[in-house]
Design a protein around this motif. Sequence first.
Motif, mmCIF file in Angstrom:
data_model
loop_
_atom_site.group_PDB
_atom_site.id
_atom_site.type_symbol
_atom_site.label_atom_id
_atom_site.label_comp_id
_atom_site.label_asym_id
_atom_site.label_seq_id
_atom_site.Cartn_x
_atom_site.Cartn_y
_atom_site.Cartn_z
ATOM 1 N N ARG A 131 109.967 -31.260 -36.974
ATOM 2 C CA ARG A 131 110.304 -29.892 -36.579
ATOM 3 C C ARG A 131 111.604 -29.490 -37.255
ATOM 4 O O ARG A 131 112.340 -30.331 -37.774
ATOM 5 C CB ARG A 131 110.527 -29.795 -35.055
ATOM 6 C CG ARG A 131 109.327 -30.012 -34.225
ATOM 7 C CD ARG A 131 109.555 -29.725 -32.749
ATOM 8 N NE ARG A 131 110.752 -30.359 -32.185
ATOM 9 C CZ ARG A 131 110.862 -30.771 -30.923
ATOM 10 N NH1 ARG A 131 109.849 -30.615 -30.082
ATOM 11 N NH2 ARG A 131 111.980 -31.315 -30.478
ATOM 12 N N VAL A 139 101.102 -26.457 -30.030
ATOM 13 C CA VAL A 139 100.392 -26.479 -31.308
ATOM 14 C C VAL A 139 99.379 -27.622 -31.269
ATOM 15 O O VAL A 139 99.683 -28.743 -30.861
ATOM 16 C CB VAL A 139 101.381 -26.627 -32.482
ATOM 17 C CG1 VAL A 139 100.651 -26.893 -33.793
ATOM 18 C CG2 VAL A 139 102.239 -25.363 -32.596
ATOM 19 N N TRP A 153 105.953 -25.888 -30.029
ATOM 20 C CA TRP A 153 105.544 -24.564 -29.561
ATOM 21 C C TRP A 153 105.658 -23.553 -30.701
ATOM 22 O O TRP A 153 104.723 -22.855 -31.004
ATOM 23 C CB TRP A 153 106.400 -24.127 -28.365
ATOM 24 C CG TRP A 153 106.097 -24.923 -27.144
ATOM 25 C CD1 TRP A 153 105.107 -24.677 -26.237
ATOM 26 C CD2 TRP A 153 106.756 -26.113 -26.712
ATOM 27 N NE1 TRP A 153 105.110 -25.650 -25.262
ATOM 28 C CE2 TRP A 153 106.117 -26.545 -25.530
ATOM 29 C CE3 TRP A 153 107.813 -26.865 -27.201
ATOM 30 C CZ2 TRP A 153 106.512 -27.678 -24.826
ATOM 31 C CZ3 TRP A 153 108.202 -27.996 -26.511
ATOM 32 C CH2 TRP A 153 107.555 -28.388 -25.340
ATOM 33 N N LYS A 154 106.827 -23.504 -31.307
ATOM 34 C CA LYS A 154 107.053 -22.615 -32.444
ATOM 35 C C LYS A 154 108.162 -23.235 -33.284
ATOM 36 O O LYS A 154 109.288 -23.408 -32.809
ATOM 37 C CB LYS A 154 107.447 -21.207 -31.973
ATOM 38 C CG LYS A 154 107.542 -20.207 -33.089
ATOM 39 C CD LYS A 154 107.760 -18.794 -32.559
ATOM 40 C CE LYS A 154 107.713 -17.825 -33.713
ATOM 41 N NZ LYS A 154 107.763 -16.450 -33.264
ATOM 42 N N SER A 155 107.819 -23.566 -34.531
ATOM 43 C CA SER A 155 108.796 -24.227 -35.391
ATOM 44 C C SER A 155 108.278 -24.267 -36.822
ATOM 45 O O SER A 155 107.073 -24.303 -37.058
ATOM 46 C CB SER A 155 109.033 -25.669 -34.912
ATOM 47 O OG SER A 155 109.995 -26.319 -35.714
ATOM 48 N N ARG A 156 109.192 -24.272 -37.755
ATOM 49 C CA ARG A 156 108.827 -24.587 -39.136
ATOM 50 C C ARG A 156 108.648 -26.095 -39.190
ATOM 51 O O ARG A 156 109.559 -26.850 -38.872
ATOM 52 C CB ARG A 156 109.903 -24.147 -40.112
ATOM 53 C CG ARG A 156 109.563 -24.594 -41.552
ATOM 54 C CD ARG A 156 110.344 -23.857 -42.581
ATOM 55 N NE ARG A 156 109.886 -22.473 -42.582
ATOM 56 C CZ ARG A 156 110.558 -21.470 -43.109
ATOM 57 N NH1 ARG A 156 111.712 -21.676 -43.695
ATOM 58 N NH2 ARG A 156 110.073 -20.241 -43.066
ATOM 59 N N ASP A 178 103.018 -21.872 -34.748
ATOM 60 C CA ASP A 178 103.243 -21.046 -33.558
ATOM 61 C C ASP A 178 102.060 -21.246 -32.620
ATOM 62 O O ASP A 178 100.907 -21.028 -33.008
ATOM 63 C CB ASP A 178 103.346 -19.582 -33.980
ATOM 64 C CG ASP A 178 103.710 -18.644 -32.848
ATOM 65 O OD1 ASP A 178 103.525 -19.004 -31.663
ATOM 66 O OD2 ASP A 178 104.176 -17.535 -33.149
ATOM 67 N N CYS A 179 102.344 -21.673 -31.389
ATOM 68 C CA CYS A 179 101.261 -21.940 -30.446
ATOM 69 C C CYS A 179 100.438 -20.689 -30.134
ATOM 70 O O CYS A 179 99.284 -20.796 -29.712
ATOM 71 C CB CYS A 179 101.784 -22.592 -29.174
ATOM 72 S SG CYS A 179 102.889 -21.551 -28.205
ATOM 73 N N ASP A 219 104.821 -22.682 -40.912
ATOM 74 C CA ASP A 219 105.444 -22.031 -39.759
ATOM 75 C C ASP A 219 104.416 -22.056 -38.634
ATOM 76 O O ASP A 219 103.484 -21.249 -38.616
ATOM 77 C CB ASP A 219 105.867 -20.606 -40.108
ATOM 78 C CG ASP A 219 106.994 -20.594 -41.122
ATOM 79 O OD1 ASP A 219 107.909 -21.432 -40.998
ATOM 80 O OD2 ASP A 219 106.949 -19.772 -42.054
#
Length: 162
Positions: free
Chosen positions: A138, A71, A112-115, A60-61, A58
Amino acid sequence: MTDSAHRHVPVLEFLKRQLDGSLTADTVTHMRYPTAISALLKFRIVEIGEALAVIELDADCAIHGNQQGTVHGGLLCELADAAIGTAHSSVMDIEESFTSIDLRATFLRPVWKSRLSARAWAEHRGRTISHYRCDIQREDGKIVASVASTVMTLHGALAKNR
């Protein structure tokens, strides 16, 4: 518990048991799982097969970010390296170890934010030199990086204490 009381199994069997929840405390393999870096970065093995591994993170920047606010590419390289190493460890005998010779990453789009899911597989397996690929995807299905690596299998005395 002494080493003689532990049940030694091949890496692939160990990781399959870890995934399906049937791993017992007395079952060990000759490699370290989880690895220290994977535990620190909270990588999760979600699929394992012969010369194949899928690892998730998971990302997250706010935690894994670079100067641009995305990231960091180094984290993506570490994720790919962990997936490739896990895939290759699945085919190691007890008298073998391995080392990466190179790692080449192509970054395709930002995160930026992703599993993230890193899927690594052998393109060619040789007795000593093997070539792996790893795509990092992503959760929206888009590939963010494609990584290639060459791995050298170490045998006998060369593998000792590695």
